[in-house]
Design a protein around this motif. Structure first.
Motif, mmCIF file in Angstrom:
data_model
loop_
_atom_site.group_PDB
_atom_site.id
_atom_site.type_symbol
_atom_site.label_atom_id
_atom_site.label_comp_id
_atom_site.label_asym_id
_atom_site.label_seq_id
_atom_site.Cartn_x
_atom_site.Cartn_y
_atom_site.Cartn_z
ATOM 1 N N LYS A 82 0.905 -0.944 -0.122
ATOM 2 C CA LYS A 82 0.076 -0.264 0.432
ATOM 3 C C LYS A 82 0.499 1.315 -0.043
ATOM 4 O O LYS A 82 0.945 2.192 -1.062
ATOM 5 C CB LYS A 82 -0.745 0.201 0.875
ATOM 6 N N GLU A 83 2.055 1.145 0.649
ATOM 7 C CA GLU A 83 2.737 2.307 0.635
ATOM 8 C C GLU A 83 3.384 3.149 -0.655
ATOM 9 O O GLU A 83 3.753 3.612 -0.759
ATOM 10 C CB GLU A 83 3.756 2.172 1.802
ATOM 11 N N GLU A 85 1.938 1.875 -3.494
ATOM 12 C CA GLU A 85 1.457 2.470 -4.391
ATOM 13 C C GLU A 85 1.003 4.137 -3.902
ATOM 14 O O GLU A 85 0.762 4.785 -5.187
ATOM 15 C CB GLU A 85 -0.624 1.413 -4.224
ATOM 16 N N ASP A 86 0.926 3.971 -3.089
ATOM 17 C CA ASP A 86 1.013 5.604 -1.992
ATOM 18 C C ASP A 86 2.085 6.614 -3.122
ATOM 19 O O ASP A 86 1.783 7.560 -3.411
ATOM 20 C CB ASP A 86 0.590 5.542 -0.972
ATOM 21 N N LEU A 87 2.799 6.269 -2.579
ATOM 22 C CA LEU A 87 4.690 6.269 -3.371
ATOM 23 C C LEU A 87 4.476 6.910 -4.877
ATOM 24 O O LEU A 87 5.109 7.830 -5.272
ATOM 25 C CB LEU A 87 5.414 5.695 -3.028
ATOM 26 N N LYS A 88 3.682 5.335 -5.742
ATOM 27 C CA LYS A 88 3.971 5.297 -7.099
ATOM 28 C C LYS A 88 2.591 6.684 -7.073
ATOM 29 O O LYS A 88 3.327 7.496 -8.322
ATOM 30 C CB LYS A 88 3.448 4.518 -7.854
ATOM 31 N N ILE A 89 1.669 7.377 -6.650
ATOM 32 C CA ILE A 89 0.603 8.284 -6.846
ATOM 33 C C ILE A 89 1.593 9.200 -6.875
ATOM 34 O O ILE A 89 1.046 10.293 -7.748
ATOM 35 C CB ILE A 89 -0.751 8.189 -6.076
ATOM 36 N N LYS A 90 1.942 9.551 -6.077
ATOM 37 C CA LYS A 90 2.855 10.574 -5.674
ATOM 38 C C LYS A 90 3.890 11.064 -6.198
ATOM 39 O O LYS A 90 3.989 12.264 -6.571
ATOM 40 C CB LYS A 90 3.718 10.519 -4.469
ATOM 41 N N ASP A 93 1.999 12.408 -9.283
ATOM 42 C CA ASP A 93 1.681 13.428 -9.252
ATOM 43 C C ASP A 93 2.727 14.946 -9.361
ATOM 44 O O ASP A 93 2.348 15.656 -10.018
ATOM 45 C CB ASP A 93 0.941 13.566 -8.199
#
Length: 166
Positions: A82-83, A85-90, A93
């Motif tokens: 999950k971390e 995936e969040d870092l990929k999204i950031k 962005d």
């Protein structure tokens, strides 16, 4: 470089790669056997019923501890996924904004749209203009609006205007 030379080099590279893959497979098998020897003791089956029951209890306790460890590692892996995936999204962005593709305007009648959506099920034709209410315009005389203004002019006209409005 000639094609025969290129072919010879390619075959040599494939032979070396095959040797490396075989060596890795042998090393992995040896490591697996070593791990099994360290962590899994050899099974000795006792003869009496009491000893068998104690062995089963020990095995169940060991299974419980292994299940707890498995659950812990699964939760850690899920959290780290999950971390990631969040870092990929950031990262996406930070790289830039997403551009929406420009949509093409399609001129299509309601019948054609229903035909495209429903396919062969569409039997009823929709003529939207036929369902509209027909409105007839009143033709007013040019003198009529002048008369209306003259009636409302002055105090009498304003009095009539307020009296006529409920």
């Amino acid at each position: 470089m000639s094609s025969s030379r290129r072919q010879h080099l390619k075959s040599l590279m494939l032979q070396i790669a095959q040797g490396v893959i075989e060596a890795e497979a042998i090393q992995a098998e040896e490591e697996k056997n070593r791990y099994m020897d360290e962590n899994v003791p050899s099974l000795s089956v006792p003869g009496s019923m009491q000893e068998l029951q104690e062995l089963c209890k020990k095995l169940h306790q060991h299974i419980d501890t292994v299940d707890e460890q498995r659950y812990d590692t699964q939760s850690k892996v899920a959290k780290s996924d999950k971390e990631i995936e969040d870092l990929k999204i950031k990262l996406q962005d930070l790289k830039g904004k997403f551009r929406k593709p420009v949509l093409k305007r399609v001129r299509m009648s309601a019948d054609a749209m229903l035909q495209a959506l429903l396919g062969s099920k569409h039997k009823v034709s929709m003529d939207l203009r036929s369902n509209l209410k027909q409105v007839k315009k009143e033709v007013k005389d040019a003198a009529d609006w002048r008369k209306n203004i003259e009636d409302k002019a002055g105090m009498d006209g304003r009095k009539k205007m307020f009296e006529s409005d409920p």
